[in-house]
Design an enzyme around this catalytic site. Structure first.
Site: not given
Length: 346
Positions: A30-31, A44, A53-54, A140, A142
């Protein structure tokens, strides 16, 4: 690997005119939990949160991140750019938001993806961040092709002038982590081969290699030992004392002697690793014929961007070693090892 060893494997920042490259570590997890100064968000253009992630970063960091995004980026950010905000409740100090290209919507210019990593490192330098965690930007929702996304990440991080010392490249699953490590290890064999040449330059011309392919044909392997340890009666690597041999296989990716060796690692540092593994390697030994042969071998390795093969299943070694499996590029076998009474002390 200890932080001290990581520092040793990189160029000396105190040396004027010499640029250090960040030490890259591929991790899975997990970042938002990464123990770094700054984490990079795959944002975005609107900079108002999103999915993947965002969304995870905004949820874990709390509303302070969104408030800062609104205040600092009222008009959002263009694709390929990056900017920073507070990290809110995260353990990191900052979040660096990089706007990745939407491949599925036609933003297919690789330069935009490269720019995300380059601009993020520039922002990190402005902040004074020395450790940074990146997700695999664009791969991801995108839809950027995964292998090209991995190439973009590693090649741009290694190719960017930065004061960042360590980068965690965070994978979201086992397959992605394995692909990242495989790409990271692409340059490892070359660094190891070059390090043997560095040992020759230091006078240790008794250090030899024996490279080949595994029985499966999937992995390249090299054994490194001193000349007196090789049993030259066998075409396959055979040694009088296996405990005094350093082995590497491409199946290990960038892992070599309990360290990470990749394109960012200095050849001198890899040579130091081998010396550290052989505390008994104290006296330089002169073997100029082998050293000259080895320089020609490394020249062919560089010219053809291929690895040497001395043995493999169904491999005819009577004509010499091959540079590149099945390439037909040959070099004669190395000179036979000198006997102990023939060695010249350096």
């Amino acid at each position: 690997m200890s932080s001290a060893l990581r520092k040793d494997l990189r160029k000396d920042r105190a040396n004027p005119g010499v640029r250090a490259l960040p030490q890259v570590t591929v991790v899975q997890g997990d970042i938002t939990h990464q123990p770094v100064d700054a984490i990079v968000n795959a944002a975005n253009r609107a900079m108002r949160g999103g999915g993947g992630v965002d969304g995870a970063i905004h949820r874990a960091g709390g509303p302070a991140i969104l408030r800062d995004c609104i205040a600092r980026f009222p008009n959002g950010l263009r694709t390929g750019d990056a900017g920073w905000t507070t990290a809110g409740d995260l353990r990191a100090k900052w979040v660096i938001h990089a706007v990745g290209p939407d491949f599925r919507s036609g933003e297919t210019d690789r330069a935009l993806l490269d720019s995300c990593y380059r601009r993020s490192l520039q922002v990190a330098d402005e902040l004074g961040a020395r450790t940074v965690a990146f997700p695999l930007i664009g791969a991801g929702v995108y839809g950027w092709p995964k292998q090209d996304a991995i190439d973009a990440a590693l090649e741009t991080i290694w190719g960017t002038d930065t004061l960042v010392e360590a980068v965690n490249l965070v994978a979201f699953d086992d397959a992605t982590r394995a692909a990242m490590r495989f790409r990271q290890g692409r340059g490892t064999p070359r660094r190891i081969l070059e390090a043997v040449g560095e040992l020759h330059a230091r006078g240790f011309e008794q250090v030899r290699i024996h490279p080949g392919m595994s029985a499966s044909g999937l992995y390249w392997h090299v054994s490194i030992a001193t000349a007196d340890n090789f049993d030259e009666s066998s075409r396959f690597p055979t040694f009088r004392n296996q405990s005094m041999v350093v082995d590497y296989t491409t199946g290990s990716g960038p892992d070599f002697l309990d360290a990470t060796v990749d394109e960012a690692t200095e050849v001198t540092a890899v040579a130091d690793l081998i010396v550290a593994a052989w505390p008994w390697l104290s006296d330089p030994v002169s073997d100029p014929d082998y050293a000259a042969w080895y320089r020609r071998l490394i020249g062919l390795v560089a010219e053809y961007d291929s690895l040497p093969i001395a043995y493999a299943e169904y491999f005819d070694d009577s004509r010499g070693w091959e540079v590149g499996w099945g390439s037909g590029v040959l070099i004669e076998p190395p000179p036979r090892a000198l006997r102990g009474d023939q060695w010249g002390k350096g």
